[in-house]
Write an enzyme that holds these catalytic residues in place. Structure first.
Site, PDB file in Angstrom:
ATOM      1  N   TYR A  14     -17.518 110.925  38.893  1.00 12.71           N
ATOM      2  CA  TYR A  14     -18.136 109.653  39.250  1.00 12.71           C
ATOM      3  C   TYR A  14     -18.072 109.332  40.737  1.00 12.71           C
ATOM      4  O   TYR A  14     -18.919 108.624  41.271  1.00 12.71           O
ATOM      5  CB  TYR A  14     -17.481 108.514  38.454  1.00 12.71           C
ATOM      6  N   ASP A  34     -15.738 122.219  40.602  1.00  6.66           N
ATOM      7  CA  ASP A  34     -15.365 121.539  39.362  1.00  6.66           C
ATOM      8  C   ASP A  34     -14.903 122.579  38.355  1.00  6.66           C
ATOM      9  O   ASP A  34     -15.467 123.679  38.298  1.00  6.66           O
ATOM     10  CB  ASP A  34     -16.557 120.749  38.808  1.00  6.66           C
ATOM     11  N   VAL A 154     -15.838 101.720  45.197  1.00  6.11           N
ATOM     12  CA  VAL A 154     -17.225 101.439  44.797  1.00  6.11           C
ATOM     13  C   VAL A 154     -17.311 100.902  43.377  1.00  6.11           C
ATOM     14  O   VAL A 154     -16.458 101.191  42.538  1.00  6.11           O
ATOM     15  CB  VAL A 154     -18.092 102.704  44.915  1.00  6.11           C
ATOM     16  N   LYS A 205      -5.164 100.607  47.385  1.00  2.00           N
ATOM     17  CA  LYS A 205      -6.064 100.827  46.244  1.00  2.00           C
ATOM     18  C   LYS A 205      -5.489 100.208  44.963  1.00  2.00           C
ATOM     19  O   LYS A 205      -6.174  99.525  44.205  1.00  2.00           O
ATOM     20  CB  LYS A 205      -6.275 102.337  46.055  1.00  2.00           C
ATOM     21  N   ASN A 209      -6.956  96.485  42.663  1.00  2.00           N
ATOM     22  CA  ASN A 209      -7.271  96.346  41.240  1.00  2.00           C
ATOM     23  C   ASN A 209      -6.216  95.531  40.493  1.00  2.00           C
ATOM     24  O   ASN A 209      -6.540  94.803  39.553  1.00  2.00           O
ATOM     25  CB  ASN A 209      -7.490  97.723  40.612  1.00  2.00           C
ATOM     26  N   CYS A 259     -10.438 101.372  35.925  1.00  2.00           N
ATOM     27  CA  CYS A 259      -9.706 101.100  37.173  1.00  2.00           C
ATOM     28  C   CYS A 259      -8.769  99.915  37.027  1.00  2.00           C
ATOM     29  O   CYS A 259      -7.568 100.053  37.157  1.00  2.00           O
ATOM     30  CB  CYS A 259     -10.708 100.826  38.280  1.00  2.00           C
ATOM     31  N   PHE A 320     -17.836  97.638  28.347  1.00  2.81           N
ATOM     32  CA  PHE A 320     -16.610  97.089  28.927  1.00  2.81           C
ATOM     33  C   PHE A 320     -16.873  95.918  29.867  1.00  2.81           C
ATOM     34  O   PHE A 320     -15.958  95.197  30.245  1.00  2.81           O
ATOM     35  CB  PHE A 320     -15.746  98.180  29.563  1.00  2.81           C
ATOM     36  N   LYS A 321     -18.152  95.723  30.242  1.00  2.00           N
ATOM     37  CA  LYS A 321     -18.507  94.508  30.988  1.00  2.00           C
ATOM     38  C   LYS A 321     -20.001  94.250  30.810  1.00  2.00           C
ATOM     39  O   LYS A 321     -20.711  95.116  30.291  1.00  2.00           O
ATOM     40  CB  LYS A 321     -18.088  94.595  32.451  1.00  2.00           C
TER      41      LYS A 321
END
Ligand code: SAJ
Length: 404
Positions: A14, A34, A154, A205, A209, A259, A320-321
């Site tokens: 992401y 990856d 972000v 960070k 949150n 997050c 979730f939102k």
């Protein structure tokens, strides 16, 4: 791509993939790494494996122009970015094994003056730990590498814009590393780049949150008090927020996402005695989801007693939102599951307007659900749910302030 990559991006998820595409747009050669061969294949075909507006074009162009290439292992470059997940192990203990294995994979490739940056959300001290790990295998490079931590901030859904325009906090393990990392990000970021040390950047960070989690917990606690005190919590908060120095957030059915509901544990795990409020906020926000499920159960029993028949129940929202299709770590999904576990031959209508189908839930159109249900449970404030015509005789459980 015959050109030597200047950046190796380890982790193409992401955050890693959009960042790789952005750097490549700037005509810098990026070698993306990856562990998942399907992801690598998809990207090399100029396609993407995640949903994010504008990312498809950015990746397609970067691959077509030869500035982005993916593989399952790293190659030599000048800058190495670690953007892999930091999940949990056991009981809310952060697991930095992906950061560790990514670091081990690039360690043999490092040379003097290379820049190594961690972006993954990490417990305090991780950057120093990884630096020590590198030097334990490559002692000849000691103090000859630039090592820094730079978290992203972000918002999913607006990543391509925010990556460029948000301010960033950049913390090196020494001043030279900070300066070097700032020079690197300056090439493609328009937001301000704020210098600090690695530990402060790591903590920053986690604190961003946690701060939001604590504030939401305050709103959720108010909603529990107001329910008992017979006060409309939404009205209360709107009124309190008229005070020039008060800004209370909105209660909801819990806190989800990858997050806000996760990062506070990174602090609590390492500083359990000191992080009382941060830990308690997590408990309150988790409890709020449990409480909502209990409320549905109670209201179901009440209905049956009063009407002598089982009610039909509409569960409105699983994401979730509001206004997204992301169901991972969603408190609404948890509540829906819990409610269905308690099902006793009632009719259920599960609604999520942002997705077509779901492997577990049979989905119903929102208008049909509202029409047929006796009890309507609003879990997520999706735009489709606003201003719905709801008949007077229906029981409405509004956990997200849709009816306010
Ligand atoms: N929520 C409430 N009440 C509110 C606001 C939110 O209950 O007043 C709930 C939402 O419904 C949701 C959860 O909180 O379940 C989190 O939603 P969000 O939109 O606040 O945050 P995320 O998880 O999408 O993104 C956050 C952002 N962090 C902050 O706002 C401090 C984003 O900037 C970060 O980049 C991202 O986490 C991350 O990756 O860390």
């Amino acid at each position: 791509m015959d050109n030597k990559p200047s950046v190796v991006m380890v982790g193409l998820g992401y955050i890693g993939l959009p960042t790789a595409a952005l750097i490549a747009q700037n005509k810098t050669y990026v070698h993306g790494v990856d562990i998942n061969p399907n992801v690598v294949e998809t990207i090399n075909a100029g396609k993407i494996h995640i949903i994010e507006p504008e990312l498809d074009d950015a990746v397609a162009n970067a691959v077509k122009n030869g500035y982005l290439k993916a593989a399952t292992s790293p190659v030599e470059a000048n800058t190495y970015l670690i953007v892999v997940p930091t999940p949990f192990k056991g009981k809310n203990e952060p697991d930095i094994s992906f950061v560790e294995s990514a670091t081990k994979a690039i360690t043999p490739l490092l040379k003097e003056d290379d820049l190594y940056i961690i972006e993954s959300t990490s417990p305090i001290g991780t950057t120093e730990k990884m630096m020590d790990l590198i030097y334990s295998h490559r002692p000849e490079l000691k103090e000859k590498l630039y090592v820094a931590y730079c978290p992203e901030r972000v918002l999913p859904g607006n990543v391509m814009y925010e990556l460029v325009h948000n301010d960033r906090v950049i913390g090196g393990i020494n001043e030279e590393s900070t300066v070097k990392a700032v020079e690197f990000y300056r090439q493609f970021i328009h937001g301000d780049l704020h210098k600090t040390n690695a530990r402060t950047a790591e903590m920053c960070k986690l604190v961003e949150n946690s701060s939001r989690d604590v504030q939401i917990a305050f709103a959720n606690e108010l909603s529990l008090i107001c329910d008992k005190a017979d006060i409309n919590v939404w009205e209360l908060i709107a009124l309190a927020n008229k005070h020039p120095r008060v800004n209370i957030l909105q209660p909801g059915c819990g806190v989800g996402g990858h997050c806000i509901a996760v990062d506070p544990y990174f602090i609590v795990a390492d500083y359990p005695m000191e992080s009382q409020i941060i830990g308690k906020a997590r408990e309150i926000n988790n409890y709020k989801s449990f409480w909502c499920a209990e409320k549905v159960q109670n209201s179901k029993l009440k209905y049956e007693l009063k009407h002598g028949r089982k009610p039909a129940i509409a569960i409105m929202g699983l994401a979730f939102k509001p206004d997204i299709d992301d169901l991972r770590e969603s408190p609404a999904k948890y509540i829906a599951q819990k409610v269905l576990q308690n099902a006793n031959n009632e009719e259920y209508y599960i609604v999520e307007p942002n997705i077509e189908t779901h492997s577990v839930f049979k989905l119903t159109n929102y208008q049909e659900a509202v029409e047929k249900a006796d009890i309507i449970v609003f879990l997520v404030g999706h735009k489709e749910f606003k201003n719905l015509d709801i008949a007077e005789n229906k029981v409405v459980l509004d956990f997200c302030g849709i009816a306010k």
